[in-house]
Motif scaffolding. Structure first.
Motif, short mmCIF file in Angstrom:
data_model
loop_
_atom_site.label_atom_id
_atom_site.label_comp_id
_atom_site.label_asym_id
_atom_site.label_seq_id
_atom_site.Cartn_x
_atom_site.Cartn_y
_atom_site.Cartn_z
N GLU A 108 0.81 -1.26 0.05
CA GLU A 108 -0.08 0.01 -0.03
C GLU A 108 0.76 1.33 0.13
OE1 GLU A 108 0.27 -1.45 4.62
OE2 GLU A 108 -0.03 -2.28 2.39
N GLN A 109 2.11 1.14 0.32
CA GLN A 109 2.97 2.43 0.53
C GLN A 109 3.56 2.72 -0.97
OE1 GLN A 109 5.83 1.78 3.48
NE2 GLN A 109 4.16 2.32 5.29
N LEU A 110 3.82 1.69 -1.88
CA LEU A 110 4.64 1.56 -2.97
C LEU A 110 4.19 2.82 -3.95
CD1 LEU A 110 5.47 -2.32 -3.38
CD2 LEU A 110 7.00 -0.38 -3.01
N PRO A 111 2.80 3.00 -4.20
CA PRO A 111 2.48 3.88 -5.06
C PRO A 111 2.92 5.17 -5.03
CG PRO A 111 0.59 2.36 -4.69
CD PRO A 111 1.68 2.10 -3.51
N LEU A 112 3.55 5.52 -3.67
CA LEU A 112 3.95 6.89 -3.48
C LEU A 112 5.10 7.29 -4.23
CD1 LEU A 112 2.91 9.23 -1.15
CD2 LEU A 112 4.72 8.24 0.39
N ALA A 113 5.73 6.26 -4.64
CA ALA A 113 7.06 6.52 -5.35
C ALA A 113 6.62 7.38 -6.74
CB ALA A 113 7.73 5.23 -5.78
N GLU A 114 5.39 7.09 -7.32
CA GLU A 114 5.22 8.09 -8.36
C GLU A 114 5.11 9.52 -8.20
OE1 GLU A 114 3.66 10.15 -11.57
OE2 GLU A 114 2.53 9.96 -9.65
N PRO A 115 4.16 10.08 -7.17
CA PRO A 115 4.45 11.55 -6.72
C PRO A 115 5.73 11.78 -6.29
CG PRO A 115 2.92 10.28 -5.34
CD PRO A 115 3.33 9.18 -6.37
N LEU A 116 6.47 10.95 -5.59
CA LEU A 116 7.81 11.31 -5.21
C LEU A 116 8.53 11.68 -6.43
CD1 LEU A 116 10.05 11.88 -3.18
CD2 LEU A 116 10.24 9.48 -2.98
N THR A 117 8.68 10.94 -7.57
CA THR A 117 9.24 11.39 -8.91
C THR A 117 9.23 12.66 -9.45
OG1 THR A 117 7.56 10.61 -10.49
CG2 THR A 117 9.31 8.81 -9.61
N ILE A 118 7.79 13.28 -9.08
CA ILE A 118 7.42 14.62 -9.46
C ILE A 118 8.29 15.60 -8.92
CG2 ILE A 118 5.51 16.18 -9.93
CD1 ILE A 118 3.73 13.93 -10.59
N ALA A 119 8.21 15.32 -7.40
CA ALA A 119 8.93 16.43 -6.46
C ALA A 119 10.27 16.44 -6.72
CB ALA A 119 8.72 15.88 -4.97
N LEU A 120 10.81 14.96 -7.06
CA LEU A 120 12.39 15.02 -7.38
C LEU A 120 12.79 15.65 -8.83
CD1 LEU A 120 13.06 11.27 -6.30
CD2 LEU A 120 13.77 13.53 -5.34
N HIS A 121 11.88 15.57 -9.57
CA HIS A 121 12.01 16.19 -10.80
C HIS A 121 12.29 17.80 -10.84
CE1 HIS A 121 12.25 16.23 -15.34
NE2 HIS A 121 11.20 17.14 -15.24
N ALA A 122 11.50 18.42 -9.68
CA ALA A 122 11.54 19.84 -9.76
C ALA A 122 13.00 20.22 -9.10
CB ALA A 122 10.28 20.25 -8.79
N LEU A 123 13.40 19.42 -8.17
CA LEU A 123 14.77 19.51 -7.59
C LEU A 123 15.69 19.22 -8.41
CD1 LEU A 123 12.96 19.23 -4.88
CD2 LEU A 123 14.90 17.90 -3.86
N HIS A 124 15.42 18.34 -9.37
CA HIS A 124 16.94 18.04 -10.44
C HIS A 124 16.54 19.05 -11.57
CE1 HIS A 124 16.36 13.32 -9.50
NE2 HIS A 124 17.01 14.09 -8.65
N ARG A 125 15.47 19.61 -11.79
CA ARG A 125 15.33 20.73 -12.73
C ARG A 125 16.04 22.12 -12.42
NH1 ARG A 125 14.72 20.99 -17.66
NH2 ARG A 125 12.95 22.41 -17.82
N THR A 126 16.06 22.44 -10.96
CA THR A 126 16.56 23.40 -10.50
C THR A 126 18.08 23.21 -9.98
OG1 THR A 126 15.12 22.99 -8.46
CG2 THR A 126 14.57 24.76 -10.07
N LYS A 127 18.53 22.04 -10.10
CA LYS A 127 19.76 21.75 -9.55
C LYS A 127 19.96 22.06 -7.95
CE LYS A 127 21.75 21.89 -14.30
NZ LYS A 127 20.54 22.11 -14.83
N GLY A 156 9.77 25.14 -16.31
CA GLY A 156 8.86 24.10 -16.42
C GLY A 156 9.47 22.82 -15.79
N SER A 157 8.38 22.19 -14.76
CA SER A 157 8.88 20.96 -14.31
C SER A 157 7.77 19.97 -14.41
CB SER A 157 9.14 21.29 -12.97
OG SER A 157 9.58 20.08 -12.30
N ARG A 158 7.36 19.52 -15.53
CA ARG A 158 6.57 18.57 -15.88
C ARG A 158 6.60 17.14 -15.76
NH1 ARG A 158 3.68 17.78 -22.11
NH2 ARG A 158 1.88 16.78 -21.39
N THR A 159 5.74 16.49 -14.85
CA THR A 159 5.59 15.02 -14.72
C THR A 159 7.03 14.68 -14.08
OG1 THR A 159 5.89 14.33 -16.76
CG2 THR A 159 3.88 14.62 -16.16
#
Length: 342
Positions: free
Chosen positions: A143-162, A286-289
């Motif tokens: 039940e915890q594993l689906p959380l990885a998908e929204p976490l990828t979106i948060a990480l993508h914003a951090l990666h985009r802005t370095k 922009g930070s998309r998906t």
């Protein structure tokens, strides 16, 4: 072999029900998955409210999806076989356009997000492109594993802005994605400043270790950020609410030579004072998906660096999804994140 399966179908805005649909037929380049758990996302709520312009109706919802492989398909990753538990990468790209040719598949000109543009994963059995699945660790409850998908979106914003060590990162919006972005900032050695208009969410963020929180309705957010940062302002600003005024405020909160990630989806155009962009020489991304963040997300969760139980408010059954979509729409402050299991 069963002839029909259960699904969560949104017939039109404000009408969501459990619906029997035909058993899906797998193509050669797809896998067949037995779905075990899923998350309810803000985009599902937007679809229910009729405010997500990308959704057409009727639509089977859901893109935060975990299941077990029943049948393999051409393109399946080499480390995955029948019987393995996987998480779905829900962003189906064409592979032929310019963004795809440079590896920016999340910017595909024909991008189809399951549960939004095409039918999603809130169903008993799902077919999905074989190359768009990732094996999940075996030390986490399903039940915890689906959380990885929204976490990828948060990480993508951090990666985009370095985002780097010792930087201040102002994050607007303390929903699941904003809160996980704040927690990930701490892992990166940066200092998050979480901004939201709901005191309940800010108090909760404090309770799990986010030191700096601001309610812009009750205090001058720009002044408070200046105090926290010794007048530098935030080197990075991540906008995760989609509110027009919040997008405008990113320019105020950012330092000179700052970087901004726009993750939230505004419903209307946002006028911006471009003179401030030039004056501060701001970089706006922009930070998309997400793209390429699933492995990191799964590692952060499985290692307990980001605790899934800090984000998931409630676990429900599949049949309860329609009623909880309505509850989340009517009282968004009540739950941070709801996941469901079969």
């Amino acid at each position: 072999m069963q002839e029909t399966i259960k699904s969560v179908c949104l017939y039109q805005p404000h009408q969501v029900e459990i619906k029997e649909i035909p058993m899906p037929i797998k193509k050669v380049n797809e896998v067949l998955l037995k779905i075990e758990s899923m998350g309810i996302c803000g985009s599902d709520i937007g679809a229910y409210r009729g405010t997500n312009p990308l959704v057409t109706y009727p639509r089977i919802l859901g893109h935060e999806i975990v299941g077990t492989v029943l049948e393999e398909g051409i393109g399946i990753p080499k480390d995955i076989k029948v019987g393995d538990r996987v998480i779905v990468d829900p962003y189906v790209y064409c592979g032929n356009c310019y963004p795809c040719s440079i590896g920016r598949t999340n910017c595909c000109e024909q991008l189809k997000v399951i549960g939004v543009h095409i039918d999603g994963g809130m169903q008993e059995i799902l077919t999905h492109p074989a190359h768009l699945i990732h094996k999940v660790p075996d030390n986490m409850p399903v039940e915890q594993l689906p959380l990885a998908e929204p976490l990828t979106i948060a990480l993508h914003a951090l990666h985009r802005t370095k985002v780097t060590k010792d930087e201040y990162v102002a994050i607007i919006g303390s929903g699941a994605i904003g809160l996980m972005a704040a927690l990930a900032c701490q892992i990166y050695g940066a200092t998050p400043i979480l901004i939201d208009i709901l005191d309940e969410r800010l108090e909760y963020a404090k309770s799990i270790g986010i030191v700096h929180t601001i309610n812009p309705v009750k205090e001058d957010a720009g002044q408070k950020i200046a105090e926290i940062t010794n007048k530098q302002m935030a080197q990075v600003v991540i906008e995760a609410s989609g509110a027009n005024v919040a997008i405008q405020n990113t320019l105020k909160y950012a330092s000179f030579a700052g970087r901004i990630a726009l993750t939230g989806w505004p419903k209307t155009e946002t006028p911006l004072p471009t003179n401030i962009i030039t004056f501060k020489e701001l970089d706006i991304y922009g930070s998309r998906t997400s793209k390429g963040e699933f492995q990191e997300a799964l590692e952060l969760l499985s290692q307990g660096k980001i605790r899934a139980d800090h984000i998931i408010s409630k676990v429900i059954s599949f049949d309860e999804i329609p009623s909880y979509i309505k509850i989340l729409s009517d009282t968004p402050e009540k739950y941070l994140k709801i996941n469901a299991v079969f």
